[in-house]
Design an enzyme around this catalytic site. Sequence first.
Site, PDB file in Angstrom:
ATOM      1  N   CYS A   3      -8.247 -26.518  13.963  1.00 36.95           N
ATOM      2  CA  CYS A   3      -9.457 -27.325  14.186  1.00 36.95           C
ATOM      3  C   CYS A   3      -9.167 -28.825  14.192  1.00 36.95           C
ATOM      4  CB  CYS A   3     -10.499 -26.994  13.114  1.00 36.95           C
ATOM      5  SG  CYS A   3     -11.226 -25.350  13.306  1.00 36.95           S
ATOM      6  N   CYS A   8     -14.110 -28.074   9.777  1.00 32.73           N
ATOM      7  CA  CYS A   8     -12.981 -27.301   9.263  1.00 32.73           C
ATOM      8  C   CYS A   8     -11.726 -28.166   9.307  1.00 32.73           C
ATOM      9  CB  CYS A   8     -12.773 -26.029  10.085  1.00 32.73           C
ATOM     10  SG  CYS A   8     -11.347 -25.040   9.558  1.00 32.73           S
ATOM     11  N   GLN A  30     -10.815   7.263  -6.466  1.00 31.59           N
ATOM     12  CA  GLN A  30     -11.430   7.871  -5.289  1.00 31.59           C
ATOM     13  C   GLN A  30     -12.758   8.509  -5.702  1.00 31.59           C
ATOM     14  OE1 GLN A  30     -10.719   7.555  -2.183  1.00 31.59           O
ATOM     15  NE2 GLN A  30      -8.625   6.727  -2.206  1.00 31.59           N
ATOM     16  N   ASP A  54       0.856  -1.174   0.000  1.00 36.11           N
ATOM     17  CA  ASP A  54       0.000   0.000   0.000  1.00 36.11           C
ATOM     18  C   ASP A  54       0.902   1.237   0.000  1.00 36.11           C
ATOM     19  OD1 ASP A  54      -1.986   1.845   0.299  1.00 36.11           O
ATOM     20  OD2 ASP A  54      -2.784   1.042   2.166  1.00 36.11           O
ATOM     21  N   SER A  55       0.409   2.334  -0.503  1.00 37.84           N
ATOM     22  CA  SER A  55       1.230   3.543  -0.596  1.00 37.84           C
ATOM     23  C   SER A  55       1.424   4.222   0.746  1.00 37.84           C
ATOM     24  CB  SER A  55       0.585   4.534  -1.564  1.00 37.84           C
ATOM     25  OG  SER A  55      -0.618   5.040  -1.008  1.00 37.84           O
ATOM     26  N   GLY A  56       0.616   3.863   1.738  1.00 40.63           N
ATOM     27  CA  GLY A  56       0.653   4.552   3.017  1.00 40.63           C
ATOM     28  C   GLY A  56      -0.313   5.713   3.091  1.00 40.63           C
ATOM     29  N   GLY A  57      -1.019   5.967   1.984  1.00 36.94           N
ATOM     30  CA  GLY A  57      -1.945   7.090   1.956  1.00 36.94           C
ATOM     31  C   GLY A  57      -3.011   7.011   3.032  1.00 36.94           C
ATOM     32  N   PHE A  58      -3.598   5.825   3.206  1.00 37.77           N
ATOM     33  CA  PHE A  58      -4.660   5.677   4.203  1.00 37.77           C
ATOM     34  C   PHE A  58      -4.130   5.971   5.600  1.00 37.77           C
ATOM     35  CE2 PHE A  58      -6.879   3.077   7.367  1.00 37.77           C
ATOM     36  CZ  PHE A  58      -8.181   3.535   7.195  1.00 37.77           C
ATOM     37  N   GLY A  75     -10.921   4.354  -0.600  1.00 40.35           N
ATOM     38  CA  GLY A  75     -11.840   5.248   0.093  1.00 40.35           C
ATOM     39  C   GLY A  75     -13.175   4.641   0.437  1.00 40.35           C
ATOM     40  N   CYS A  77      -8.550 -26.980   9.006  1.00 35.89           N
ATOM     41  CA  CYS A  77      -7.339 -26.220   9.300  1.00 35.89           C
ATOM     42  C   CYS A  77      -6.582 -26.862  10.462  1.00 35.89           C
ATOM     43  CB  CYS A  77      -7.665 -24.758   9.619  1.00 35.89           C
ATOM     44  SG  CYS A  77      -8.226 -24.433  11.310  1.00 35.89           S
ATOM     45  N   ASP A 124      -2.310   8.374  -2.910  1.00 33.07           N
ATOM     46  CA  ASP A 124      -3.625   8.987  -3.099  1.00 33.07           C
ATOM     47  C   ASP A 124      -4.066   9.661  -1.818  1.00 33.07           C
ATOM     48  OD1 ASP A 124      -3.882   6.533  -1.724  1.00 33.07           O
ATOM     49  OD2 ASP A 124      -6.010   6.448  -2.188  1.00 33.07           O
ATOM     50  N   HIS A 128      -6.724 -20.086  11.811  1.00 34.79           N
ATOM     51  CA  HIS A 128      -8.085 -20.489  11.432  1.00 34.79           C
ATOM     52  C   HIS A 128      -8.754 -19.421  10.566  1.00 34.79           C
ATOM     53  CE1 HIS A 128     -12.169 -22.103  11.773  1.00 34.79           C
ATOM     54  NE2 HIS A 128     -12.539 -20.846  12.022  1.00 34.79           N
TER      55      HIS A 128
END
Length: 373
Positions: A309, A304, A189, A93-97, A216, A306, A147, A335
Amino acid sequence: MAVTYTLIKECPTTGARAGILHTPHGDVPTPVFMPVGTQATVKTMSPEELKEIGAGIILSNTYHLYLRPGHELIREAGGLHKFMNWDRAILTDSGGFQVFSLGDLRKIKEEGVTFRSHIDGSEHFLSPEKVMEIQEALGSDIIMAFDECAPYPADREYIKNSLERTTRWAERCKKAHTRQDQALFGIVQGGMYADLRQESARQLVPMDFPGYAVGGLSVGEPAHLMYEMLEATVPLLPQNKPRYLMGVGTADYLIEGVSRGIDMFDCVLPTRIARNGTVMTRDGYLTVRNAPYAKDFRPLEEGCECYACRNYTRAYIRHLIKTNEIFGFRLTTYHNLYVLAHFMAKLRESILNGTFPDVYQEFTARFGRKKED
């Protein structure tokens, strides 16, 4: 292009897609949920365990890795893949958030964003060019344009100015990006305004990014608004390129996103709730740390397959969590990620064999939900 997408089959009634994401570190069947490894690790999970559950791509975060341990150190280590011993695909991720979530700790200008670190209060500056420099040092397969992730709610004028800045920043990112073994995705966006979402898509598509994200969303808005924004946006995105819905990781959002033509998803939710003692099941959530499970010797979920489980009971896992033993959080995390990986595989299979509408109806009936019109 470093990353390409092959569309194998599309559901004629819903638009759900099954395809393959081709990356320098392997092919990834889609639709896919990407486990989040913010700090160059998926919390409590080893790379070997991630492979066991079938993860072909994970996500790490530019903002956090820039602050600690620093992108130059990771470059010196040989890149993020070598640094964390992960030989499959990575998206950063760009780090924008994260930057725009800092509120009063950051100031937005046309040049970029000045912010104070949430760790020690030190001042930093991120621009589209700097974000490209950082992600090139990290060496991830897919990198995201810088962004502005606008808050919800926000007025129309703010959102319009924000999306136009995001477009200009996307142009700067593309100009600054030089690594041929990475794919730079653009981010649509536009807040909760359908026409602005469409305007953002129309501005970005001619730039010919190898993939497009819808950003967004999942920022506190009602579910029906998210679905409306997807329905307004996705048809404008290229059919021969991957579509990525950022920040979504619950079963209902995943199947609704898939039904609207989304290929890629990520979210911290499955790992975060696991560390709070909550697990995902076919029938919803089960908070295993609660008292009723103290003498419950069944697995987390009947049927399950996994590791958790197959080997441990609710009573034992509750005991571990109540005593703050790390192994308990490892088991609940394993899980949850296994459940989502197999849920996405089931959706993919249903698209390929033509039964996705039936699977969708069965899911919504089980959870008592109906698709938003």
